[in-house]
Design a protein around this motif. Structure first.
Motif, PDB file in Angstrom:
ATOM      1  N   GLU A  25     -17.755  26.413  13.206  1.00  0.00           N
ATOM      2  CA  GLU A  25     -17.250  27.783  13.215  1.00  0.00           C
ATOM      3  C   GLU A  25     -15.868  27.901  12.615  1.00  0.00           C
ATOM      4  OE1 GLU A  25     -17.551  29.290  17.160  1.00  0.00           O
ATOM      5  OE2 GLU A  25     -19.657  28.769  17.320  1.00  0.00           O
ATOM      6  N   ILE A  26     -15.031  26.891  12.805  1.00  0.00           N
ATOM      7  CA  ILE A  26     -13.653  26.948  12.339  1.00  0.00           C
ATOM      8  C   ILE A  26     -13.344  25.679  11.562  1.00  0.00           C
ATOM      9  CG2 ILE A  26     -11.237  27.033  13.053  1.00  0.00           C
ATOM     10  CD1 ILE A  26     -12.187  28.473  15.588  1.00  0.00           C
ATOM     11  N   THR A  27     -12.640  25.847  10.475  1.00  0.00           N
ATOM     12  CA  THR A  27     -12.211  24.704   9.693  1.00  0.00           C
ATOM     13  C   THR A  27     -10.711  24.540   9.872  1.00  0.00           C
ATOM     14  OG1 THR A  27     -13.951  25.044   8.078  1.00  0.00           O
ATOM     15  CG2 THR A  27     -12.067  23.744   7.373  1.00  0.00           C
ATOM     16  N   THR A  28     -10.298  23.380  10.339  1.00  0.00           N
ATOM     17  CA  THR A  28      -8.873  23.114  10.475  1.00  0.00           C
ATOM     18  C   THR A  28      -8.322  22.635   9.140  1.00  0.00           C
ATOM     19  OG1 THR A  28      -9.159  20.799  11.067  1.00  0.00           O
ATOM     20  CG2 THR A  28      -9.223  22.396  12.881  1.00  0.00           C
ATOM     21  N   ALA A  29      -7.017  22.666   9.024  1.00  0.00           N
ATOM     22  CA  ALA A  29      -6.371  22.201   7.793  1.00  0.00           C
ATOM     23  C   ALA A  29      -6.681  20.716   7.556  1.00  0.00           C
ATOM     24  CB  ALA A  29      -4.872  22.441   7.870  1.00  0.00           C
ATOM     25  N   ASP A  30      -6.678  19.923   8.629  1.00  0.00           N
ATOM     26  CA  ASP A  30      -6.967  18.498   8.493  1.00  0.00           C
ATOM     27  C   ASP A  30      -8.398  18.261   8.029  1.00  0.00           C
ATOM     28  OD1 ASP A  30      -4.423  17.789   9.237  1.00  0.00           O
ATOM     29  OD2 ASP A  30      -4.955  17.314  11.311  1.00  0.00           O
ATOM     30  N   THR A  31      -9.336  19.009   8.598  1.00  0.00           N
ATOM     31  CA  THR A  31     -10.739  18.856   8.225  1.00  0.00           C
ATOM     32  C   THR A  31     -10.949  19.266   6.776  1.00  0.00           C
ATOM     33  OG1 THR A  31     -11.398  19.298  10.493  1.00  0.00           O
ATOM     34  CG2 THR A  31     -13.100  19.507   8.824  1.00  0.00           C
ATOM     35  N   MET A  32     -10.317  20.348   6.363  1.00  0.00           N
ATOM     36  CA  MET A  32     -10.443  20.804   4.985  1.00  0.00           C
ATOM     37  C   MET A  32      -9.801  19.792   4.037  1.00  0.00           C
ATOM     38  SD  MET A  32     -11.866  23.117   3.291  1.00  0.00           S
ATOM     39  CE  MET A  32     -11.884  23.832   1.669  1.00  0.00           C
ATOM     40  N   ALA A  33      -8.672  19.222   4.428  1.00  0.00           N
ATOM     41  CA  ALA A  33      -8.017  18.213   3.594  1.00  0.00           C
ATOM     42  C   ALA A  33      -8.932  16.995   3.425  1.00  0.00           C
ATOM     43  CB  ALA A  33      -6.680  17.802   4.207  1.00  0.00           C
ATOM     44  N   GLU A  34      -9.586  16.579   4.514  1.00  0.00           N
ATOM     45  CA  GLU A  34     -10.523  15.454   4.442  1.00  0.00           C
ATOM     46  C   GLU A  34     -11.672  15.790   3.495  1.00  0.00           C
ATOM     47  OE1 GLU A  34     -13.601  12.896   7.267  1.00  0.00           O
ATOM     48  OE2 GLU A  34     -12.659  14.693   8.063  1.00  0.00           O
ATOM     49  N   ALA A  35     -12.199  16.997   3.604  1.00  0.00           N
ATOM     50  CA  ALA A  35     -13.306  17.414   2.739  1.00  0.00           C
ATOM     51  C   ALA A  35     -12.878  17.434   1.274  1.00  0.00           C
ATOM     52  CB  ALA A  35     -13.820  18.783   3.168  1.00  0.00           C
ATOM     53  N   GLU A  36     -11.679  17.904   1.009  1.00  0.00           N
ATOM     54  CA  GLU A  36     -11.191  17.953  -0.370  1.00  0.00           C
ATOM     55  C   GLU A  36     -10.964  16.549  -0.934  1.00  0.00           C
ATOM     56  OE1 GLU A  36      -7.845  20.604   0.024  1.00  0.00           O
ATOM     57  OE2 GLU A  36      -9.102  22.362  -0.333  1.00  0.00           O
ATOM     58  N   ILE A  37     -10.496  15.627  -0.092  1.00  0.00           N
ATOM     59  CA  ILE A  37     -10.329  14.240  -0.531  1.00  0.00           C
ATOM     60  C   ILE A  37     -11.686  13.654  -0.913  1.00  0.00           C
ATOM     61  CG2 ILE A  37      -9.781  11.903   0.274  1.00  0.00           C
ATOM     62  CD1 ILE A  37      -7.448  13.240   1.881  1.00  0.00           C
ATOM     63  N   LEU A  38     -12.704  13.887  -0.071  1.00  0.00           N
ATOM     64  CA  LEU A  38     -14.049  13.392  -0.379  1.00  0.00           C
ATOM     65  C   LEU A  38     -14.608  14.053  -1.630  1.00  0.00           C
ATOM     66  CD1 LEU A  38     -15.612  13.082   3.185  1.00  0.00           C
ATOM     67  CD2 LEU A  38     -15.142  11.232   1.581  1.00  0.00           C
ATOM     68  N   LEU A  39     -14.382  15.346  -1.765  1.00  0.00           N
ATOM     69  CA  LEU A  39     -14.837  16.054  -2.965  1.00  0.00           C
ATOM     70  C   LEU A  39     -14.205  15.442  -4.204  1.00  0.00           C
ATOM     71  CD1 LEU A  39     -16.234  18.584  -4.326  1.00  0.00           C
ATOM     72  CD2 LEU A  39     -13.981  19.655  -4.119  1.00  0.00           C
ATOM     73  N   ASN A  40     -12.909  15.204  -4.164  1.00  0.00           N
ATOM     74  CA  ASN A  40     -12.230  14.611  -5.317  1.00  0.00           C
ATOM     75  C   ASN A  40     -12.750  13.213  -5.608  1.00  0.00           C
ATOM     76  OD1 ASN A  40     -10.669  16.875  -5.842  1.00  0.00           O
ATOM     77  ND2 ASN A  40      -9.030  16.222  -4.487  1.00  0.00           N
ATOM     78  N   GLU A  41     -13.089  12.455  -4.565  1.00  0.00           N
ATOM     79  CA  GLU A  41     -13.642  11.115  -4.780  1.00  0.00           C
ATOM     80  C   GLU A  41     -15.026  11.204  -5.432  1.00  0.00           C
ATOM     81  OE1 GLU A  41     -13.939   6.817  -4.533  1.00  0.00           O
ATOM     82  OE2 GLU A  41     -12.413   8.310  -4.961  1.00  0.00           O
ATOM     83  N   VAL A  42     -15.839  12.138  -4.989  1.00  0.00           N
ATOM     84  CA  VAL A  42     -17.165  12.324  -5.592  1.00  0.00           C
ATOM     85  C   VAL A  42     -17.027  12.698  -7.065  1.00  0.00           C
ATOM     86  CG1 VAL A  42     -19.219  13.795  -5.598  1.00  0.00           C
ATOM     87  CG2 VAL A  42     -18.338  12.899  -3.443  1.00  0.00           C
ATOM     88  N   ILE A  43     -16.124  13.608  -7.365  1.00  0.00           N
ATOM     89  CA  ILE A  43     -15.914  14.018  -8.753  1.00  0.00           C
ATOM     90  C   ILE A  43     -15.389  12.845  -9.572  1.00  0.00           C
ATOM     91  CG2 ILE A  43     -14.518  15.501 -10.263  1.00  0.00           C
ATOM     92  CD1 ILE A  43     -14.779  17.675  -8.045  1.00  0.00           C
ATOM     93  N   SER A  44     -14.470  12.085  -9.002  1.00  0.00           N
ATOM     94  CA  SER A  44     -13.922  10.918  -9.697  1.00  0.00           C
ATOM     95  C   SER A  44     -15.008   9.886  -9.989  1.00  0.00           C
ATOM     96  CB  SER A  44     -12.807  10.292  -8.853  1.00  0.00           C
ATOM     97  OG  SER A  44     -12.355   9.094  -9.433  1.00  0.00           O
ATOM     98  N   ILE A  45     -15.836   9.593  -8.994  1.00  0.00           N
ATOM     99  CA  ILE A  45     -16.928   8.634  -9.179  1.00  0.00           C
ATOM    100  C   ILE A  45     -17.894   9.125 -10.255  1.00  0.00           C
ATOM    101  CG2 ILE A  45     -19.017   7.692  -8.081  1.00  0.00           C
ATOM    102  CD1 ILE A  45     -17.326   7.509  -5.463  1.00  0.00           C
ATOM    103  N   SER A  46     -18.248  10.393 -10.195  1.00  0.00           N
ATOM    104  CA  SER A  46     -19.185  10.957 -11.166  1.00  0.00           C
ATOM    105  C   SER A  46     -18.613  10.893 -12.581  1.00  0.00           C
ATOM    106  CB  SER A  46     -19.517  12.408 -10.806  1.00  0.00           C
ATOM    107  OG  SER A  46     -20.075  12.478  -9.518  1.00  0.00           O
ATOM    108  N   THR A  47     -17.341  11.234 -12.709  1.00  0.00           N
ATOM    109  CA  THR A  47     -16.680  11.192 -14.016  1.00  0.00           C
ATOM    110  C   THR A  47     -16.605   9.766 -14.544  1.00  0.00           C
ATOM    111  OG1 THR A  47     -15.381  13.149 -13.441  1.00  0.00           O
ATOM    112  CG2 THR A  47     -14.561  11.796 -15.262  1.00  0.00           C
ATOM    113  N   GLU A  48     -16.228   8.829 -13.676  1.00  0.00           N
ATOM    114  CA  GLU A  48     -16.153   7.428 -14.093  1.00  0.00           C
ATOM    115  C   GLU A  48     -17.517   6.892 -14.493  1.00  0.00           C
ATOM    116  OE1 GLU A  48     -13.758   4.722 -11.703  1.00  0.00           O
ATOM    117  OE2 GLU A  48     -12.642   6.472 -10.974  1.00  0.00           O
ATOM    118  N   LEU A  49     -18.555   7.286 -13.783  1.00  0.00           N
ATOM    119  CA  LEU A  49     -19.907   6.874 -14.131  1.00  0.00           C
ATOM    120  C   LEU A  49     -20.240   7.287 -15.560  1.00  0.00           C
ATOM    121  CD1 LEU A  49     -22.772   5.797 -13.443  1.00  0.00           C
ATOM    122  CD2 LEU A  49     -23.255   8.072 -12.528  1.00  0.00           C
ATOM    123  N   VAL A  50     -19.974   8.535 -15.878  1.00  0.00           N
ATOM    124  CA  VAL A  50     -20.259   9.040 -17.220  1.00  0.00           C
ATOM    125  C   VAL A  50     -19.404   8.318 -18.260  1.00  0.00           C
ATOM    126  CG1 VAL A  50     -20.102  11.071 -18.716  1.00  0.00           C
ATOM    127  CG2 VAL A  50     -21.084  11.280 -16.422  1.00  0.00           C
TER     128      VAL A  50
END
Length: 137
Positions: A25-50
């Motif tokens: 129901e609620i997203t805390t700043a810490d939870t959102m920061a964790e999600a953004e870190i994971l998102l950036n890692e996924v994008i980084s991995i995908s980019t490096e793969l290509v």
């Protein structure tokens, strides 16, 4: 090579599946920061793969790509495990991350497909190592 694509897409899609659960129901700043870190890692991995696949031009670069793909596979696995245990975020925050992720994935997809097609058409440039790692991933 299909397994590489499936793994990359699974990780990419996993971030929104894990984070956009309806019971959050609620997203805390810490939870959102964790999600953004994971998102950036996924994008980084995908980019490096290509980029690794695009770098393959001959046997020596194919052999080097095989080594790089092994290391990237470890990062993919670590990221997948982090996604499985990550805290949930609310639907709106999940949608925002999903849009960012999909924009990245859509921009990489044609490059990925082109690189894979070229590598397969050239029989992995004679690299047993690349062919083996591609079949293992």
């Amino acid at each position: 090579m299909k397994k590489i694509a499936i793994l990359a897409v699974t990780i990419c899609c996993g971030i929104t599946a894990v984070h956009a659960r309806d019971n959050a129901e609620i997203t805390t700043a810490d939870t959102m920061a964790e999600a953004e870190i994971l998102l950036n890692e996924v994008i980084s991995i995908s980019t490096e793969l290509v980029e690794i696949l695009e770098s393959v031009q001959d046997k020596s670069t194919a052999d080097a790509a095989a080594v790089q793909l092994e290391a990237l596979a470890l990062r993919m696995d670590t990221c997948r495990r982090q996604l499985e245990t990550a805290a949930t975020i609310d639907h709106a925050a999940g949608e925002q991350l999903h849009r960012q992720l999909m924009a990245s994935v859509y921009s990489l997809t044609p490059r990925f497909q082109s690189a894979v097609q070229r590598i397969v058409e050239n029989d992995f440039y004679g690299s047993i190592e690349l062919k083996n790692i591609a079949s293992e991933l």
